[in-house]
Motif scaffolding. Structure first.
Motif, PDB file in Angstrom:
ATOM      1  N   UNK A 109      -5.508  -2.307  -7.967  1.00  0.00           N
ATOM      2  CA  UNK A 109      -5.121  -3.608  -7.422  1.00  0.00           C
ATOM      3  C   UNK A 109      -5.088  -3.566  -5.896  1.00  0.00           C
ATOM      4  N   UNK A 110      -4.488  -2.519  -5.367  1.00  0.00           N
ATOM      5  CA  UNK A 110      -4.358  -2.388  -3.918  1.00  0.00           C
ATOM      6  C   UNK A 110      -5.724  -2.231  -3.255  1.00  0.00           C
ATOM      7  N   UNK A 111      -6.525  -1.318  -3.757  1.00  0.00           N
ATOM      8  CA  UNK A 111      -7.821  -1.043  -3.133  1.00  0.00           C
ATOM      9  C   UNK A 111      -8.749  -2.246  -3.221  1.00  0.00           C
ATOM     10  N   UNK A 112      -8.738  -2.922  -4.364  1.00  0.00           N
ATOM     11  CA  UNK A 112      -9.614  -4.080  -4.534  1.00  0.00           C
ATOM     12  C   UNK A 112      -9.163  -5.250  -3.673  1.00  0.00           C
ATOM     13  N   UNK A 113      -7.863  -5.457  -3.563  1.00  0.00           N
ATOM     14  CA  UNK A 113      -7.365  -6.564  -2.746  1.00  0.00           C
ATOM     15  C   UNK A 113      -7.628  -6.329  -1.261  1.00  0.00           C
ATOM     16  N   UNK A 114      -7.648  -5.060  -0.855  1.00  0.00           N
ATOM     17  CA  UNK A 114      -7.876  -4.721   0.550  1.00  0.00           C
ATOM     18  C   UNK A 114      -9.347  -4.472   0.864  1.00  0.00           C
ATOM     19  N   UNK A 115     -10.193  -4.460  -0.176  1.00  0.00           N
ATOM     20  CA  UNK A 115     -11.609  -4.188   0.029  1.00  0.00           C
ATOM     21  C   UNK A 115     -11.888  -2.765   0.460  1.00  0.00           C
ATOM     22  N   UNK A 116     -11.128  -1.823  -0.093  1.00  0.00           N
ATOM     23  CA  UNK A 116     -11.232  -0.412   0.287  1.00  0.00           C
ATOM     24  C   UNK A 116     -11.802   0.435  -0.841  1.00  0.00           C
ATOM     25  N   UNK A 117     -12.349   1.575  -0.478  1.00  0.00           N
ATOM     26  CA  UNK A 117     -12.752   2.594  -1.455  1.00  0.00           C
ATOM     27  C   UNK A 117     -12.394   3.959  -0.887  1.00  0.00           C
ATOM     28  N   UNK A 118     -12.180   4.917  -1.774  1.00  0.00           N
ATOM     29  CA  UNK A 118     -11.927   6.280  -1.318  1.00  0.00           C
ATOM     30  C   UNK A 118     -13.164   6.835  -0.628  1.00  0.00           C
ATOM     31  N   UNK A 119     -14.350   6.477  -1.139  1.00  0.00           N
ATOM     32  CA  UNK A 119     -15.597   6.929  -0.522  1.00  0.00           C
ATOM     33  C   UNK A 119     -15.736   6.377   0.888  1.00  0.00           C
ATOM     34  N   UNK A 120     -15.222   5.174   1.109  1.00  0.00           N
ATOM     35  CA  UNK A 120     -15.286   4.581   2.440  1.00  0.00           C
ATOM     36  C   UNK A 120     -14.477   5.363   3.449  1.00  0.00           C
ATOM     37  N   UNK A 121     -13.337   5.881   3.010  1.00  0.00           N
ATOM     38  CA  UNK A 121     -12.513   6.698   3.890  1.00  0.00           C
ATOM     39  C   UNK A 121     -13.233   8.003   4.228  1.00  0.00           C
ATOM     40  N   UNK A 122     -13.915   8.565   3.232  1.00  0.00           N
ATOM     41  CA  UNK A 122     -14.705   9.784   3.464  1.00  0.00           C
ATOM     42  C   UNK A 122     -15.818   9.502   4.461  1.00  0.00           C
ATOM     43  N   UNK A 123     -16.526   8.380   4.254  1.00  0.00           N
ATOM     44  CA  UNK A 123     -17.635   8.031   5.140  1.00  0.00           C
ATOM     45  C   UNK A 123     -17.168   7.835   6.572  1.00  0.00           C
ATOM     46  N   UNK A 124     -15.987   7.214   6.716  1.00  0.00           N
ATOM     47  CA  UNK A 124     -15.438   7.003   8.055  1.00  0.00           C
ATOM     48  C   UNK A 124     -15.164   8.337   8.736  1.00  0.00           C
ATOM     49  N   UNK A 125     -14.601   9.276   7.974  1.00  0.00           N
ATOM     50  CA  UNK A 125     -14.314  10.600   8.538  1.00  0.00           C
ATOM     51  C   UNK A 125     -15.608  11.337   8.882  1.00  0.00           C
ATOM     52  N   UNK A 126     -16.596  11.237   8.000  1.00  0.00           N
ATOM     53  CA  UNK A 126     -17.848  11.968   8.216  1.00  0.00           C
ATOM     54  C   UNK A 126     -18.696  11.342   9.312  1.00  0.00           C
ATOM     55  N   UNK A 127     -18.442  10.062   9.634  1.00  0.00           N
ATOM     56  CA  UNK A 127     -19.197   9.414  10.707  1.00  0.00           C
ATOM     57  C   UNK A 127     -18.875  10.032  12.061  1.00  0.00           C
ATOM     58  N   UNK A 128     -17.765  10.757  12.132  1.00  0.00           N
ATOM     59  CA  UNK A 128     -17.385  11.423  13.373  1.00  0.00           C
ATOM     60  C   UNK A 128     -18.200  12.685  13.609  1.00  0.00           C
ATOM     61  N   UNK A 129     -18.986  13.046  12.588  1.00  0.00           N
ATOM     62  CA  UNK A 129     -19.915  14.185  12.682  1.00  0.00           C
ATOM     63  C   UNK A 129     -19.208  15.488  13.049  1.00  0.00           C
TER      64      UNK A 129
END
Length: 277
Positions: A109-129
């Protein structure tokens, strides 16, 4: 358990090294941390600054905590059963099959209402290279990152400015770090400044979050698969997480004062008056 501080000589039963010898050792530098915090206050979207702050304020207890969990029977069992949390957390179809009222349902419920995914958090971290290493420390850090949104769900702290600071300070209680303290309390002080003249107990909310995190068993040591199937109230009881009363009191008072907790800088929220910078 051995007390050696040469973590590059410690291995799990499957042969995974605790700390890869090529991994750079962080250097303690409060001056660099404060410099990056000031930059973060000017550009809150630059998450690379958060990592730089934490790297500048390494905790002496961090590697011992990694060692104690990852080399224990429980830690090695968790690595086998939960090698990657995003794969578990983003499988909403499976989580929706858990009983109504479960942590799994609340998380979806929380993730869907906020438009978030766990993979998105990973991608954000990995974008820092930033470099990654095949060691136990990497698993521990990834698991810490991937439980962040579960903290939101279990504690009741939202994604508003104060909610994020409270989650940081709850995390400090779980895994003490001067970086959490700096960002959490300086951020809370900045919120008080933005809502100038408000009677909301912002620092009280921050203190309560830190106490709650300290009093709760460490989330990183729990079986996330098991917790997701349990009623969320039972999980909160198990982890000794009380209602965030001070945080909710802040929201109540702000709304009475005409302040939007999710937009503290809006001129409408402050009755058309300028907020001190």
């Amino acid at each position: 358990m051995t007390t050696t501080t040469d973590y590059s000589q410690l291995f799990a039963e499957d042969g995974t090294i605790l700390r890869h010898p090529d991994r750079p050792k962080p250097r303690y530098s409060p001056t660099r941390a404060i410099k990056n915090f000031r930059l973060l206050m000017k550009d809150k979207e630059d998450t690379s600054l958060v990592f730089k702050i934490f790297e500048s304020l390494p905790s002496k207890d961090f590697l011992p905590r990694v060692r104690d969990l990852t080399l224990s029977e429980r830690g090695q069992a968790l690595r086998l059963s939960e090698p990657s949390l995003p794969e578990i957390l983003d499988d909403h179809a499976a989580l929706r099959k858990t009983p109504k009222g479960s942590l799994g349902h609340a998380y979806c419920d929380f993730m869907e209402s906020e438009g978030l995914t766990a993979a998105g958090l990973v991608a954000e971290a990995e974008s820092l290279d930033r470099p990654k290493y095949d060691d136990l420390l990497q698993w521990f850090m990834d698991r810490t990152r991937d439980t962040h949104d579960l903290f939101h769900v279990l504690t009741g702290y939202g994604r508003d400015a104060l909610g994020e600071q409270c989650v940081l300070l709850f995390t400090h209680g779980q895994s003490p770090s001067q970086g959490h303290l700096l960002i959490g309390y300086a951020g809370a002080a900045n919120i008080k400044k933005m809502a100038w003249g408000s009677k909301a107990p912002v620092i009280g909310a921050a203190n309560q979050a830190k106490r709650t995190g300290k009093g709760a068993p460490r989330m990183i040591e729990q079986s996330i698969r098991e917790l997701l199937t349990m009623p969320i109230d039972d999980v909160r009881a198990k982890l000794r997480i009380p209602e965030p009363t001070q945080y909710r009191e802040c929201h109540r008072i702000w709304r009475e004062e005409g302040i939007d907790p999710y937009d503290l800088l809006s001129s409408e929220a402050n009755n058309g008056e300028a907020v001190p910078a």
